[in-house]
Design a protein around this motif. Structure first.
Motif, PDB file in Angstrom:
ATOM      1  N   ALA A  61       5.195  12.207 121.610  1.00 20.13           N
ATOM      2  CA  ALA A  61       3.944  11.443 121.660  1.00 20.13           C
ATOM      3  C   ALA A  61       2.819  12.197 120.950  1.00 20.13           C
ATOM      4  O   ALA A  61       2.004  11.599 120.236  1.00 20.13           O
ATOM      5  N   THR A  62       2.773  13.507 121.130  1.00 22.27           N
ATOM      6  CA  THR A  62       1.764  14.315 120.462  1.00 22.27           C
ATOM      7  C   THR A  62       1.954  14.271 118.947  1.00 22.27           C
ATOM      8  O   THR A  62       0.977  14.178 118.191  1.00 22.27           O
ATOM      9  N   ALA A  63       3.189  14.300 118.486  1.00 24.39           N
ATOM     10  CA  ALA A  63       3.467  14.221 117.046  1.00 24.39           C
ATOM     11  C   ALA A  63       3.029  12.873 116.484  1.00 24.39           C
ATOM     12  O   ALA A  63       2.473  12.803 115.384  1.00 24.39           O
ATOM     13  N   ARG A  64       3.269  11.797 117.239  1.00 21.43           N
ATOM     14  CA  ARG A  64       2.832  10.475 116.775  1.00 21.43           C
ATOM     15  C   ARG A  64       1.307  10.392 116.716  1.00 21.43           C
ATOM     16  O   ARG A  64       0.742   9.822 115.774  1.00 21.43           O
ATOM     17  N   ALA A  65       0.624  10.969 117.695  1.00 24.41           N
ATOM     18  CA  ALA A  65      -0.842  10.966 117.700  1.00 24.41           C
ATOM     19  C   ALA A  65      -1.382  11.786 116.531  1.00 24.41           C
ATOM     20  O   ALA A  65      -2.345  11.387 115.868  1.00 24.41           O
ATOM     21  N   ALA A  66      -0.762  12.922 116.259  1.00 23.22           N
ATOM     22  CA  ALA A  66      -1.192  13.759 115.133  1.00 23.22           C
ATOM     23  C   ALA A  66      -0.999  13.035 113.809  1.00 23.22           C
ATOM     24  O   ALA A  66      -1.822  13.159 112.896  1.00 23.22           O
ATOM     25  N   ALA A  67       0.079  12.267 113.693  1.00 24.65           N
ATOM     26  CA  ALA A  67       0.341  11.540 112.448  1.00 24.65           C
ATOM     27  C   ALA A  67      -0.765  10.531 112.153  1.00 24.65           C
ATOM     28  O   ALA A  67      -1.090  10.296 110.987  1.00 24.65           O
ATOM     29  N   LEU A  68      -1.352   9.959 113.187  1.00 22.57           N
ATOM     30  CA  LEU A  68      -2.449   9.009 112.974  1.00 22.57           C
ATOM     31  C   LEU A  68      -3.641   9.678 112.293  1.00 22.57           C
ATOM     32  O   LEU A  68      -4.361   9.045 111.524  1.00 22.57           O
ATOM     33  N   LEU A  69      -3.846  10.955 112.572  1.00 22.20           N
ATOM     34  CA  LEU A  69      -4.961  11.681 111.966  1.00 22.20           C
ATOM     35  C   LEU A  69      -4.604  12.278 110.612  1.00 22.20           C
ATOM     36  O   LEU A  69      -5.459  12.428 109.748  1.00 22.20           O
ATOM     37  N   LEU A  70      -3.350  12.628 110.428  1.00 16.78           N
ATOM     38  CA  LEU A  70      -2.944  13.333 109.217  1.00 16.78           C
ATOM     39  C   LEU A  70      -2.458  12.417 108.103  1.00 16.78           C
ATOM     40  O   LEU A  70      -2.436  12.831 106.937  1.00 16.78           O
ATOM     41  N   ASP A  71      -2.047  11.196 108.427  1.00 15.17           N
ATOM     42  CA  ASP A  71      -1.448  10.318 107.426  1.00 15.17           C
ATOM     43  C   ASP A  71      -2.421   9.615 106.479  1.00 15.17           C
ATOM     44  O   ASP A  71      -2.055   9.370 105.329  1.00 15.17           O
ATOM     45  N   PRO A  72      -3.637   9.244 106.923  1.00 15.81           N
ATOM     46  CA  PRO A  72      -4.498   8.515 105.981  1.00 15.81           C
ATOM     47  C   PRO A  72      -4.815   9.363 104.749  1.00 15.81           C
ATOM     48  O   PRO A  72      -5.062  10.565 104.868  1.00 15.81           O
ATOM     49  N   PRO A  73      -4.792   8.731 103.594  1.00 12.06           N
ATOM     50  CA  PRO A  73      -5.096   9.484 102.378  1.00 12.06           C
ATOM     51  C   PRO A  73      -6.576   9.880 102.338  1.00 12.06           C
ATOM     52  O   PRO A  73      -7.448   9.139 102.790  1.00 12.06           O
TER      53      PRO A  73
END
Length: 60
Positions: free
Chosen positions: A35-47
């Motif tokens: 769950a933490t990895a999915r939450a981090a991806a929301l912040l790290l994925d946008p260009p």
């Protein structure tokens, strides 16, 4: 985050930190790590464009 293996990460980091995780807690720890990895991806994925620069000092 398709290539993040939360279970392997938990097992590896528990060994690296000599952190015992009781067997009955293992699945919960893995679920929280995923769950933490999915939450981090929301912040790290946008260009972020090349024109964006970090603020040198936070001023409210």
């Amino acid at each position: 985050m398709p290539d993040f293996d939360a279970e392997a990460h938990v097992v590896h980091m528990a060994a690296a930190m000599a952190l015992p995780i009781a067997p009955e807690w293992q699945s919960g720890v893995v679920a929280h790590m995923a769950a933490t990895a999915r939450a981090a991806a929301l912040l790290l994925d946008p260009p972020v464009g090349d024109h964006v620069e970090p603020a040198p000092v936070f001023e409210p």
